[in-house]
Design a protein around this motif. Structure first.
Motif, PDB file in Angstrom:
ATOM      1  N   PHE A   1      47.382 -53.020  -5.862  1.00  0.00           N
ATOM      2  CA  PHE A   1      46.474 -51.881  -5.900  1.00  0.00           C
ATOM      3  C   PHE A   1      45.368 -52.111  -6.926  1.00  0.00           C
ATOM      4  O   PHE A   1      45.644 -52.491  -8.065  1.00  0.00           O
ATOM      5  N   SER A   2      44.144 -51.858  -6.515  1.00  0.00           N
ATOM      6  CA  SER A   2      43.017 -51.940  -7.440  1.00  0.00           C
ATOM      7  C   SER A   2      43.046 -50.740  -8.375  1.00  0.00           C
ATOM      8  O   SER A   2      43.238 -49.596  -7.943  1.00  0.00           O
ATOM      9  N   SER A   3      42.835 -50.977  -9.653  1.00  0.00           N
ATOM     10  CA  SER A   3      42.999 -49.916 -10.653  1.00  0.00           C
ATOM     11  C   SER A   3      41.845 -48.922 -10.669  1.00  0.00           C
ATOM     12  O   SER A   3      41.995 -47.816 -11.200  1.00  0.00           O
ATOM     13  N   TRP A   4      40.670 -49.277 -10.092  1.00  0.00           N
ATOM     14  CA  TRP A   4      39.530 -48.374 -10.180  1.00  0.00           C
ATOM     15  C   TRP A   4      39.807 -47.051  -9.472  1.00  0.00           C
ATOM     16  O   TRP A   4      39.304 -45.998  -9.880  1.00  0.00           O
ATOM     17  N   ALA A   5      40.629 -47.095  -8.412  1.00  0.00           N
ATOM     18  CA  ALA A   5      40.935 -45.865  -7.682  1.00  0.00           C
ATOM     19  C   ALA A   5      41.746 -44.894  -8.522  1.00  0.00           C
ATOM     20  O   ALA A   5      41.759 -43.680  -8.249  1.00  0.00           O
ATOM     21  N   PHE A   6      42.428 -45.379  -9.562  1.00  0.00           N
ATOM     22  CA  PHE A   6      43.278 -44.535 -10.394  1.00  0.00           C
ATOM     23  C   PHE A   6      42.592 -44.117 -11.687  1.00  0.00           C
ATOM     24  O   PHE A   6      43.213 -43.465 -12.525  1.00  0.00           O
ATOM     25  N   SER A   7      41.343 -44.515 -11.846  1.00  0.00           N
ATOM     26  CA  SER A   7      40.582 -44.096 -13.020  1.00  0.00           C
ATOM     27  C   SER A   7      39.852 -42.777 -12.792  1.00  0.00           C
ATOM     28  O   SER A   7      39.223 -42.248 -13.709  1.00  0.00           O
ATOM     29  N   LEU A   8      39.928 -42.249 -11.560  1.00  0.00           N
ATOM     30  CA  LEU A   8      39.184 -41.037 -11.219  1.00  0.00           C
ATOM     31  C   LEU A   8      39.943 -39.761 -11.552  1.00  0.00           C
ATOM     32  O   LEU A   8      39.331 -38.700 -11.692  1.00  0.00           O
ATOM     33  N   SER A   9      41.270 -39.847 -11.652  1.00  0.00           N
ATOM     34  CA  SER A   9      42.064 -38.643 -11.875  1.00  0.00           C
ATOM     35  C   SER A   9      43.406 -39.032 -12.500  1.00  0.00           C
ATOM     36  O   SER A   9      43.840 -40.191 -12.407  1.00  0.00           O
ATOM     37  N   ASP A  10      44.049 -38.045 -13.114  1.00  0.00           N
ATOM     38  CA  ASP A  10      45.370 -38.263 -13.706  1.00  0.00           C
ATOM     39  C   ASP A  10      46.497 -37.910 -12.748  1.00  0.00           C
ATOM     40  O   ASP A  10      47.669 -37.975 -13.119  1.00  0.00           O
ATOM     41  N   SER A  11      46.153 -37.523 -11.529  1.00  0.00           N
ATOM     42  CA  SER A  11      47.179 -37.209 -10.532  1.00  0.00           C
ATOM     43  C   SER A  11      46.705 -37.666  -9.156  1.00  0.00           C
ATOM     44  O   SER A  11      45.523 -37.549  -8.829  1.00  0.00           O
ATOM     45  N   VAL A  12      47.623 -38.232  -8.367  1.00  0.00           N
ATOM     46  CA  VAL A  12      47.306 -38.709  -7.025  1.00  0.00           C
ATOM     47  C   VAL A  12      48.418 -38.275  -6.075  1.00  0.00           C
ATOM     48  O   VAL A  12      49.566 -38.040  -6.491  1.00  0.00           O
ATOM     49  N   GLN A  13      48.066 -38.187  -4.806  1.00  0.00           N
ATOM     50  CA  GLN A  13      49.040 -37.844  -3.763  1.00  0.00           C
ATOM     51  C   GLN A  13      49.175 -39.032  -2.818  1.00  0.00           C
ATOM     52  O   GLN A  13      48.291 -39.306  -2.006  1.00  0.00           O
ATOM     53  N   PRO A  14      50.281 -39.785  -2.902  1.00  0.00           N
ATOM     54  CA  PRO A  14      50.452 -40.934  -1.997  1.00  0.00           C
ATOM     55  C   PRO A  14      50.853 -40.476  -0.604  1.00  0.00           C
ATOM     56  O   PRO A  14      51.483 -39.422  -0.425  1.00  0.00           O
ATOM     57  N   LEU A  15      50.506 -41.286   0.376  1.00  0.00           N
ATOM     58  CA  LEU A  15      50.976 -41.066   1.747  1.00  0.00           C
ATOM     59  C   LEU A  15      51.223 -42.431   2.386  1.00  0.00           C
ATOM     60  O   LEU A  15      50.476 -43.385   2.169  1.00  0.00           O
ATOM     61  N   ALA A  16      52.296 -42.506   3.151  1.00  0.00           N
ATOM     62  CA  ALA A  16      52.672 -43.747   3.832  1.00  0.00           C
ATOM     63  C   ALA A  16      52.230 -43.666   5.282  1.00  0.00           C
ATOM     64  O   ALA A  16      52.520 -42.693   5.974  1.00  0.00           O
ATOM     65  N   LEU A  17      51.544 -44.702   5.724  1.00  0.00           N
ATOM     66  CA  LEU A  17      50.972 -44.725   7.071  1.00  0.00           C
ATOM     67  C   LEU A  17      51.639 -45.819   7.898  1.00  0.00           C
ATOM     68  O   LEU A  17      51.668 -46.990   7.498  1.00  0.00           O
ATOM     69  N   HIS A  18      52.179 -45.439   9.054  1.00  0.00           N
ATOM     70  CA  HIS A  18      52.786 -46.387   9.989  1.00  0.00           C
ATOM     71  C   HIS A  18      52.050 -46.282  11.327  1.00  0.00           C
ATOM     72  O   HIS A  18      51.684 -45.187  11.754  1.00  0.00           O
ATOM     73  N   VAL A  19      51.870 -47.433  11.972  1.00  0.00           N
ATOM     74  CA  VAL A  19      51.141 -47.475  13.241  1.00  0.00           C
ATOM     75  C   VAL A  19      51.990 -48.214  14.268  1.00  0.00           C
ATOM     76  O   VAL A  19      52.532 -49.292  13.983  1.00  0.00           O
ATOM     77  N   GLN A  20      52.095 -47.636  15.460  1.00  0.00           N
ATOM     78  CA  GLN A  20      52.848 -48.254  16.554  1.00  0.00           C
ATOM     79  C   GLN A  20      51.974 -48.292  17.803  1.00  0.00           C
ATOM     80  O   GLN A  20      51.211 -47.360  18.066  1.00  0.00           O
ATOM     81  N   ARG A  21      52.140 -49.375  18.560  1.00  0.00           N
ATOM     82  CA  ARG A  21      51.372 -49.542  19.794  1.00  0.00           C
ATOM     83  C   ARG A  21      52.173 -50.425  20.755  1.00  0.00           C
ATOM     84  O   ARG A  21      52.720 -51.452  20.345  1.00  0.00           O
ATOM     85  N   PRO A  22      52.268 -50.064  22.030  1.00  0.00           N
ATOM     86  CA  PRO A  22      53.020 -50.898  22.975  1.00  0.00           C
ATOM     87  C   PRO A  22      52.242 -52.143  23.394  1.00  0.00           C
ATOM     88  O   PRO A  22      51.009 -52.154  23.375  1.00  0.00           O
ATOM     89  N   LEU A  23      52.989 -53.182  23.730  1.00  0.00           N
ATOM     90  CA  LEU A  23      52.480 -54.421  24.341  1.00  0.00           C
ATOM     91  C   LEU A  23      51.700 -55.321  23.388  1.00  0.00           C
ATOM     92  O   LEU A  23      51.876 -56.541  23.406  1.00  0.00           O
TER      93      LEU A  23
END
Length: 397
Positions: free
Chosen positions: A171-193
């Motif tokens: 993870f690049s640290s610049w994204a965490f310099s903007l705030s003292d709190s973050v909300q993570p989310l996990a993204l999964h992608v599925q596709r047939p064939l």
């Protein structure tokens, strides 16, 4: 647990390996082409509608209308989402992750590479002016967050896509310099064939495949918000969030960066020549092997092939063989009956079987032995090819 390699974190092949899936894909192709043309027509109308509707109404209608395009979204743990948090952190799977998350909740995602303009706006990115340094980007984002009523920022600190199967990029640290709190989310992608995303493929091509295939499912799972510890640096904060996200996804947080990924792709492209280049390289290798064999006829071809594959140079391979760096069992061949042939056989024999027993054998220097061997090769070329053979030999390496 051992950290995964960069290659295992990327998807290089779009089509399946098993024959049954390939047959199904072939049978589906006429339907897929029809869906592609139909969805392009419908997608143009959806885009126009999204431009005029307000945000609250647009998300609801767009989520329904995008299902016609074969994009379905599912959300788990919606109660975990903290509406007071202004920074959302997600893993990066496809070029359209920010579009999908924006269907679920109001958010804006800046582009760190796409210049401002119609294309940037049409793809749903937040326009912040001409991309500059990271310091300028952080200042622009801080100014955006300070504005009243601005939607939360959706950031992808990996900065590049992965297949989501083995690990997360650092993870690049610049994204965490903007705030003292973050909300993570996990993204999964599925596709047939076919694979949901092939590394290095342009976003336009990925869009076509998305419209071609029956459906693509995006699964969004909200994770509890994470707060910065007292005196915790941006780097430590980003590393802790990465580990928490990787643990929740059942993968590993690695130290591989987006720069490492780019260098790895360059190396793969460099080491994978085109078919025409492969034929040319094979022809050149055969000629190089023949040159070495002319100079050192007692060396087996397999040994010459192996060392030339490593050095890519006739002169270097000859030097390695003369100095005994490459061991081999000598073949029963003579270099010729001429005086140059006798001179070449004598130093070669002393090189491969240790120091000569006679002082006159040890007296010859390496350069003298090489010159004698080269003279032998020149004589052979002159006998076989005339002046052409000499010109080709001088052009080698």
């Amino acid at each position: 647990m051992e950290a995964p390699t960069l290659d295992s974190m990327m998807e290089h092949h779009r089509f399946p390996d098993d024959h049954i899936s390939l047959l199904l894909l072939l049978l589906y192709s006429p339907i897929g082409l029809f869906l592609l043309l139909l969805r392009i027509f419908i997608g143009a109308h959806i885009f126009l509608v999204s431009c005029v509707l307000p945000d609250s109404v647009r998300r609801f209608l767009m989520r329904i209308m995008t299902s016609v395009l074969g994009v379905f979204t599912s959300v788990s743990e919606p109660h975990v989402r903290d509406k007071s948090v202004k920074i959302y952190i997600s893993n990066h799977r496809t070029y359209f992750d920010h579009n999908v998350v924006s269907l679920i909740t109001s958010c804006a995602s800046p582009s760190v590479s796409c210049p401002p303009g119609f294309l940037c706006w049409a793809r749903g990115f937040l326009e912040l002016g001409t991309p500059g340094s990271r310091a300028q980007l952080k200042e622009s984002l801080k100014h955006y967050l300070s504005q009243t009523g601005s939607p939360p920022l959706l950031l992808f600190p990996e900065e590049e896509t992965t297949n989501g199967k083995k690990g997360l990029l650092n993870f690049s640290s610049w994204a965490f310099s903007l705030s003292d709190s973050v909300q993570p989310l996990a993204l999964h992608v599925q596709r047939p064939l076919i694979s949901p995303m092939v590394t290095g493929c342009p976003w336009v091509m990925e869009l076509f495949w998305m419209l071609f295939i029956p459906f693509t499912i995006y699964q969004v799972r909200w994770l509890p918000p994470v707060f910065r510890y007292p005196k915790e640096s941006d780097e430590e904060f980003s590393s802790r969030v990465q580990k928490l996200m990787a643990l929740s996804m059942g993968i590993i947080g690695t130290r591989h960066t987006a720069v490492d990924r780019a260098e790895h792709l360059k190396r793969i492209r460099h080491e994978s020549p085109t078919p025409a280049a492969s034929v040319s390289s094979s022809t050149a290798d055969s000629r190089m092997v023949q040159r070495v064999k002319e100079v050192l006829p007692q060396v087996p071809l397999s040994v010459i092939h192996k060392d030339l594959a490593r050095t890519k140079c006739v002169d270097t391979t000859i030097t390695n063989l003369l100095e005994g760096r490459v061991p081999f069992v000598s073949e029963e061949e003579s270099c010729g009956r001429s005086e140059a042939s006798v001179m070449s056989n004598r130093p070669t024999k002393s090189v491969y079987k240790g120091f000569g027993r006679r002082p006159q054998d040890r007296h010859l220097s390496l350069q003298e032995r090489k010159e004698a061997l080269y003279e032998c090769a020149r004589r052979r070329y002159l006998d076989k090819f005339g002046s052409l053979g000499t010109e080709e030999e001088e052009a080698q390496c």
